[in-house]
Design a protein around this motif. Structure first.
Motif, PDB file in Angstrom:
ATOM      1  N   PHE A  72       0.829  -1.204   0.000  1.00 24.00           N
ATOM      2  CA  PHE A  72       0.000   0.000   0.000  1.00 24.00           C
ATOM      3  C   PHE A  72       0.867   1.259   0.000  1.00 24.00           C
ATOM      4  N   VAL A  73       1.932   1.194  -0.776  1.00 23.69           N
ATOM      5  CA  VAL A  73       2.875   2.307  -0.820  1.00 23.69           C
ATOM      6  C   VAL A  73       2.213   3.587  -1.320  1.00 23.69           C
ATOM      7  N   ALA A  74       1.464   3.470  -2.415  1.00 25.37           N
ATOM      8  CA  ALA A  74       0.839   4.672  -3.000  1.00 25.37           C
ATOM      9  C   ALA A  74      -0.136   5.304  -2.006  1.00 25.37           C
ATOM     10  N   MET A  75      -0.953   4.479  -1.347  1.00 27.65           N
ATOM     11  CA  MET A  75      -1.944   5.030  -0.411  1.00 27.65           C
ATOM     12  C   MET A  75      -1.285   5.620   0.841  1.00 27.65           C
ATOM     13  N   GLY A  82      -1.940  14.197   2.531  1.00 26.69           N
ATOM     14  CA  GLY A  82      -3.226  14.737   2.969  1.00 26.69           C
ATOM     15  C   GLY A  82      -4.351  14.419   2.006  1.00 26.69           C
ATOM     16  N   GLY A  83      -4.144  13.440   1.136  1.00 28.47           N
ATOM     17  CA  GLY A  83      -5.168  13.095   0.153  1.00 28.47           C
ATOM     18  C   GLY A  83      -6.254  12.218   0.730  1.00 28.47           C
ATOM     19  N   SER A  88      -9.204   2.472   0.153  1.00 31.51           N
ATOM     20  CA  SER A  88      -7.810   2.068   0.037  1.00 31.51           C
ATOM     21  C   SER A  88      -7.587   1.182  -1.188  1.00 31.51           C
ATOM     22  N   LEU A  89      -6.673   1.596  -2.021  1.00 24.91           N
ATOM     23  CA  LEU A  89      -6.336   0.844  -3.222  1.00 24.91           C
ATOM     24  C   LEU A  89      -4.886   0.386  -3.093  1.00 24.91           C
ATOM     25  N   GLY A  90      -4.677  -0.909  -3.059  1.00 26.94           N
ATOM     26  CA  GLY A  90      -3.320  -1.446  -2.993  1.00 26.94           C
ATOM     27  C   GLY A  90      -2.580  -1.185  -4.290  1.00 26.94           C
TER      28      GLY A  90
ATOM     29  N   LEU B  94       3.116   7.703  -7.759  1.00 22.86           N
ATOM     30  CA  LEU B  94       1.687   7.624  -8.100  1.00 22.86           C
ATOM     31  C   LEU B  94       0.837   8.434  -7.136  1.00 22.86           C
ATOM     32  N   ALA B  95       1.225   8.435  -5.873  1.00 24.23           N
ATOM     33  CA  ALA B  95       0.444   9.167  -4.871  1.00 24.23           C
ATOM     34  C   ALA B  95       0.340  10.648  -5.235  1.00 24.23           C
ATOM     35  N   THR B  96       1.448  11.211  -5.729  1.00 22.44           N
ATOM     36  CA  THR B  96       1.441  12.617  -6.143  1.00 22.44           C
ATOM     37  C   THR B  96       0.413  12.839  -7.244  1.00 22.44           C
ATOM     38  N   HIS B  97       0.383  11.918  -8.202  1.00 27.51           N
ATOM     39  CA  HIS B  97      -0.521  12.091  -9.341  1.00 27.51           C
ATOM     40  C   HIS B  97      -1.970  11.823  -8.943  1.00 27.51           C
TER      41      HIS B  97
END
Lengths: 316, 316
Positions: A72-75, A82-83, A88-90, B94-97
């Protein structure tokens, strides 16, 4: 061919049981898309994904959603920014949504994208979205004396389905048409099975599309449903409280009434045997069996028993 | 206040040098958005992200793009699905985008989103996109006798900038306006520095916006640029071949001609000292120094030397 009307987790296990059984018949799943949504612009189809991941051996059985061995790195990073990250999307799961969104942007239909992913994932059954038109399950909630309408995901994931439901609407269903192969599959199937899914949130969105409803009604004698309620309790999710909110109780009879026009048979668990005669008095044939799919063997046994039962009543 | 016109990697190092120097002045970076694009529906702003990650200490210096300690789970899975993955987005990246796309969908401007991310990342300088209107750098390529126009990313990443450029267009620039604070920053800055970025692909998109060009022209005496060419070679990327394709050579003089109306000073490397008199004959003041930012100390020394040089010529 066996045609299954399908929601998420319960239906996915049932479909896995069908595929693993000795029936050796083509299986077509018509899957609810009323829960589909956009997160961060990405097109997410929760029930299609649950079915696909489960059949691909990729489902995360401890979480009950998403992909196993997931990161879950992106999340985590999105949370740091602060998004919005309540849905939650893995990272592996994200790939599915990136692929789908890209293909939809290229004007592929959801049917096409679903088939492409199913093929890459080797799921071994045909997965059809109910419609390529947007149908969105919207839920009118009541809390503290005020009402508000929310999306399925907001109700289900963000609010953890704790609030009282006043009404459920399937926005877009009135103008939506069935996706390719949906009506043919219903017409041609030897039997049609309504999977053990939430009747209000997973199956009714499918049947809210008029031409699908009509096609199933026409096949009523060949259609059975597997009860999602065992001993007055939902096997999973909010079906029980949904039924209570909308019909006053979570009885098998309430569920049976929902499917009255569509199905002629009902598969219930042994522990609900006392309801049998009442269900029969509604005009249903009733199969008593073990409906709790706690092992692969039980999934397969339930699938086989359900198909045999449906065939016994089928009039083609 | 020091105002910097900025592309990606080279500018980011220069900005880090400025921030780390003893100048103790407010720094504003006006960043190219001509490379911005959508991948899988996600809004990607490569130069803004490179500047932000570099200043946040998050840049992946071995790759030269993206975030350090990065994983690529989503892209690996996307590749397994057969998806387009030539523009590789790491999971943290990806989180940034995802964040940017979500906020843009909520009708936030790119300026606002950029400021939010910069604040969360503690970059310590003000990062301004050049415009909130879409400007897209499109490149007319020539190979095998046929021409075609591609996006910046397709040229830069997918084709690895190997093909010959015939023409570069900044689509949308003619109607785009400067983002908030851009024109004021140019007008109010003590000095304006054009960072050592690709003149054609990184800085000209900024100057293609008429009101920005006019604002810089008005400040010509206070504007200097740092040469992106050292000893006839681009420090990084395709600047050298771009200059050769469009102007016949990759000389300092070609670069100096591009900036003639905008800057009055040029910072060049010691090893290009023989060009000094020719540049002076074009009307430039010339600073000879070490322009290769191979260490943090050299980034800071270059930044300080450039500011001092600019101040010496500035007329306010």
């Amino acid at each position: 061919m066996i045609c299954v009307l399908s929601g998420g987790v319960g239906a996915a296990k049932f479909l896995r049981g069908l595929r693993g059984s000795n029936l050796d018949q083509q299986i077509v799943a018509i899957v609810n898309t009323g829960d589909d949504d956009r997160f961060h612009s990405l097109a997410v189809s929760p029930d299609i994904d649950t079915v696909t991941y489960t059949l691909a051996g990729l489902s995360n059985d401890s979480l009950g959603w998403g992909v196993k061995d997931e990161t879950f790195v992106a999340m985590q990073e999105l949370t740091a920014l602060g998004g919005e990250s309540w849905f939650s999307l893995g990272d592996r799961d994200l790939a599915t949504h990136l692929y789908r969104t890209d293909r939809l942007n290229e004007k592929a239909t959801l049917s096409e994208v679903t088939a492409e992913i199913a093929s890459k994932r080797n799921v071994g059954i045909e997965i059809l979205p109910m419609s390529n038109d947007p149908v969105r399950t919207r839920i009118l909630l009541c809390s503290g004396g005020t009402t508000r309408e929310v999306s399925f995901q907001e109700y289900f994931v963000k609010q953890r389905h704790q609030e009282r439901i006043l009404e459920v609407n399937y926005r877009g269903a009135e103008t939506a048409t069935a996706a390719p192969r949906v009506l043919d599959s219903i017409a041609e199937a030897e039997v049609i099975i309504i999977a053990p899914s939430n009747p209000i949130l997973s199956i009714k969105p499918i049947l809210a599309i008029d031409e699908i409803a009509k096609a199933v009604i026409k096949r009523r004698s060949s259609t059975v449903f597997v009860s999602p309620i065992v001993g007055g309790k939902a096997i999973k999710g909010p079906a029980e409280s949904n039924l209570r909110d909308l019909f006053g109780d979570a009885s098998l009879v309430s569920v049976a009434r929902i499917y009255e026009d569509f199905a002629s048979g009902i598969v219930i668990d042994h522990r609900d045997s006392e309801a049998k005669s009442e269900l029969e008095s509604l005009g249903y044939r009733v199969l008593l069996t073990d409906t709790m799919m706690t092992t692969r063997a039980k999934e397969e046994a339930l699938a086989e028993a359900t198909v045999d039962f449906a065939k016994a009543g089928a009039v083609n």
